[in-house]
Design a protein around this motif. Sequence first.
Motif, PDB file in Angstrom:
ATOM      1  N   LEU A 120       1.831   1.032 -24.804  1.00 54.14           N
ATOM      2  CA  LEU A 120       1.625   2.188 -23.932  1.00 54.14           C
ATOM      3  C   LEU A 120       2.588   2.125 -22.753  1.00 54.14           C
ATOM      4  O   LEU A 120       2.388   1.341 -21.822  1.00 54.14           O
ATOM      5  CB  LEU A 120       0.171   2.196 -23.429  1.00 54.14           C
ATOM      6  N   PRO A 121       3.663   2.926 -22.772  1.00 52.62           N
ATOM      7  CA  PRO A 121       4.616   2.924 -21.648  1.00 52.62           C
ATOM      8  C   PRO A 121       3.919   3.283 -20.327  1.00 52.62           C
ATOM      9  O   PRO A 121       2.993   4.103 -20.309  1.00 52.62           O
ATOM     10  CB  PRO A 121       5.631   4.007 -22.044  1.00 52.62           C
ATOM     11  N   ARG A 122       4.383   2.670 -19.258  1.00 54.97           N
ATOM     12  CA  ARG A 122       3.779   2.914 -17.951  1.00 54.97           C
ATOM     13  C   ARG A 122       3.830   4.394 -17.579  1.00 54.97           C
ATOM     14  O   ARG A 122       2.882   4.946 -17.000  1.00 54.97           O
ATOM     15  CB  ARG A 122       4.498   2.078 -16.887  1.00 54.97           C
ATOM     16  N   GLU A 123       4.938   5.059 -17.931  1.00 53.42           N
ATOM     17  CA  GLU A 123       5.081   6.477 -17.579  1.00 53.42           C
ATOM     18  C   GLU A 123       4.016   7.317 -18.282  1.00 53.42           C
ATOM     19  O   GLU A 123       3.500   8.285 -17.701  1.00 53.42           O
ATOM     20  CB  GLU A 123       6.473   6.977 -17.956  1.00 53.42           C
ATOM     21  N   LYS A 124       3.670   6.955 -19.516  1.00 52.78           N
ATOM     22  CA  LYS A 124       2.648   7.703 -20.252  1.00 52.78           C
ATOM     23  C   LYS A 124       1.270   7.496 -19.634  1.00 52.78           C
ATOM     24  O   LYS A 124       0.470   8.446 -19.527  1.00 52.78           O
ATOM     25  CB  LYS A 124       2.643   7.270 -21.716  1.00 52.78           C
ATOM     26  N   LEU A 125       1.001   6.264 -19.231  1.00 58.40           N
ATOM     27  CA  LEU A 125      -0.272   5.976 -18.566  1.00 58.40           C
ATOM     28  C   LEU A 125      -0.369   6.753 -17.259  1.00 58.40           C
ATOM     29  O   LEU A 125      -1.390   7.373 -16.956  1.00 58.40           O
ATOM     30  CB  LEU A 125      -0.404   4.476 -18.308  1.00 58.40           C
ATOM     31  N   ASN A 126       0.708   6.714 -16.469  1.00 59.72           N
ATOM     32  CA  ASN A 126       0.720   7.435 -15.203  1.00 59.72           C
ATOM     33  C   ASN A 126       0.479   8.929 -15.407  1.00 59.72           C
ATOM     34  O   ASN A 126      -0.292   9.560 -14.671  1.00 59.72           O
ATOM     35  CB  ASN A 126       2.056   7.228 -14.484  1.00 59.72           C
ATOM     36  N   GLN A 127       1.153   9.496 -16.423  1.00 55.81           N
ATOM     37  CA  GLN A 127       1.026  10.933 -16.656  1.00 55.81           C
ATOM     38  C   GLN A 127      -0.395  11.309 -17.054  1.00 55.81           C
ATOM     39  O   GLN A 127      -0.912  12.354 -16.646  1.00 55.81           O
ATOM     40  CB  GLN A 127       2.007  11.381 -17.744  1.00 55.81           C
ATOM     41  N   CYS A 159       4.299   4.694  -4.331  1.00 58.01           N
ATOM     42  CA  CYS A 159       4.218   4.033  -5.632  1.00 58.01           C
ATOM     43  C   CYS A 159       4.808   4.902  -6.740  1.00 58.01           C
ATOM     44  O   CYS A 159       5.121   6.080  -6.530  1.00 58.01           O
ATOM     45  CB  CYS A 159       2.768   3.675  -5.955  1.00 58.01           C
ATOM     46  N   ASP A 160       4.932   4.315  -7.932  1.00 56.67           N
ATOM     47  CA  ASP A 160       5.512   5.037  -9.064  1.00 56.67           C
ATOM     48  C   ASP A 160       4.651   6.227  -9.495  1.00 56.67           C
ATOM     49  O   ASP A 160       5.170   7.243  -9.966  1.00 56.67           O
ATOM     50  CB  ASP A 160       5.727   4.082 -10.246  1.00 56.67           C
ATOM     51  N   LEU A 161       3.339   6.129  -9.315  1.00 48.47           N
ATOM     52  CA  LEU A 161       2.459   7.249  -9.634  1.00 48.47           C
ATOM     53  C   LEU A 161       2.810   8.466  -8.793  1.00 48.47           C
ATOM     54  O   LEU A 161       2.916   9.590  -9.300  1.00 48.47           O
ATOM     55  CB  LEU A 161       0.999   6.857  -9.394  1.00 48.47           C
ATOM     56  N   CYS A 162       2.986   8.229  -7.513  1.00 47.59           N
ATOM     57  CA  CYS A 162       3.292   9.340  -6.607  1.00 47.59           C
ATOM     58  C   CYS A 162       4.707   9.870  -6.821  1.00 47.59           C
ATOM     59  O   CYS A 162       4.950  11.076  -6.702  1.00 47.59           O
ATOM     60  CB  CYS A 162       3.087   8.901  -5.157  1.00 47.59           C
ATOM     61  N   ARG A 163       5.643   8.985  -7.155  1.00 45.94           N
ATOM     62  CA  ARG A 163       6.988   9.454  -7.471  1.00 45.94           C
ATOM     63  C   ARG A 163       6.967  10.302  -8.734  1.00 45.94           C
ATOM     64  O   ARG A 163       7.638  11.335  -8.822  1.00 45.94           O
ATOM     65  CB  ARG A 163       7.955   8.272  -7.633  1.00 45.94           C
ATOM     66  N   GLN A 164       6.184   9.876  -9.732  1.00 44.60           N
ATOM     67  CA  GLN A 164       6.070  10.653 -10.965  1.00 44.60           C
ATOM     68  C   GLN A 164       5.350  11.977 -10.716  1.00 44.60           C
ATOM     69  O   GLN A 164       5.543  12.947 -11.446  1.00 44.60           O
ATOM     70  CB  GLN A 164       5.326   9.833 -12.024  1.00 44.60           C
ATOM     71  N   GLN A 218       0.839  -1.196   0.000  1.00 40.82           N
ATOM     72  CA  GLN A 218       0.000   0.000   0.000  1.00 40.82           C
ATOM     73  C   GLN A 218       0.871   1.242   0.000  1.00 40.82           C
ATOM     74  O   GLN A 218       1.779   1.375   0.827  1.00 40.82           O
ATOM     75  CB  GLN A 218      -0.937   0.022   1.207  1.00 40.82           C
ATOM     76  N   CYS A 219       0.594   2.132  -0.937  1.00 42.77           N
ATOM     77  CA  CYS A 219       1.353   3.379  -1.033  1.00 42.77           C
ATOM     78  C   CYS A 219       1.037   4.274   0.151  1.00 42.77           C
ATOM     79  O   CYS A 219      -0.128   4.485   0.501  1.00 42.77           O
ATOM     80  CB  CYS A 219       1.016   4.087  -2.346  1.00 42.77           C
ATOM     81  N   SER A 220       2.064   4.814   0.790  1.00 45.02           N
ATOM     82  CA  SER A 220       1.877   5.671   1.962  1.00 45.02           C
ATOM     83  C   SER A 220       1.371   7.052   1.589  1.00 45.02           C
ATOM     84  O   SER A 220       0.966   7.805   2.465  1.00 45.02           O
ATOM     85  CB  SER A 220       3.202   5.808   2.728  1.00 45.02           C
TER      86      SER A 220
END
Length: 300
Positions: A100-107, A31-36, A4-6
């Motif tokens: 679809l790169p993960r970074e593009k989805l996250n953005q 998570c990577d979403l929050c880091r991005q 679980q992301c803090s």
Amino acid sequence: MKFQCSSCGLRLNSLHFKVQGLINPKLTSICDLCRQRGLVPEDYGNPVVKIFAENLLFAFAGNNEDVDSDRFLIPDTKKRRAYEGFLQDYDGNVLAKQQLPREKLNQALLDKDFVPDANLTFAENLSELGLEVDFQLNTVDYIDRERIRAKYKYRCQYCGRRGRSVDHKDPVSLSNDNSLDNLILSCSECNRIKSNMPYELFVKLNEQIPDINQKLVKYEDALAPLKKEFQERRKLLSAKMHLKGVVNDPELNAMRKSNKRLQDAIDSLESDYHALALAREDHFKNGWKLYLAGQDSDII
């Protein structure tokens, strides 16, 4: 494995928390979403992730504080579940990850005020997000499909049962190969079970159970004429009822009893057939899981 992301509170696969390092990978508190998003892992604590990192000899990016659920960026549990389901669909979709790169989805998730709709398909949610993935890489036309069916005489080349499904030996999602050399005929069940499994592995697992395949063919061959006979009897009963103009009649009742016994026999045979088919499917599923586990040297 899920953490679980803090920061946002999402429960996601460990790959969202893992960052490859020069020597050892590291796990982060968020998570990577929050880091991005630009958040710093060292500003958040995550005891569970920290314990895993220490025991796996990974570095840990985070502090020693506990997870504070009052600080979650997505406080609503229902919304978190919607995001989790959407991201899980992406993680398990080969075609989506290829295109679809993960970074593009996250953005895209970060840029738009978007909450995935559980009533929509993954593709429809992507479209709502303004992203497109081609899920129809199978471009085999009708004529080529009929050529394959005729070539193999409508018989599955894996189990021997009747089939009409034109299967790609090397999955089209991985090879993009729609040539005739990459096509073979299968039944719908083998096509579904094989999915994205490598052709060589599926054949190897299939060769381990020749007796099971032969038995399934015998079941199918036995059931087909019985079902045809039952349908003919039903038509005959309906015709006699129409001619007699009555419902209760000794001859009609005798026919109903006979049909009921035949239906019971068919149901019993079908039950045994489906039980064996499910056991066969488990054989492939377990073989596929063991293969994937053997390919991955890491446990997170």
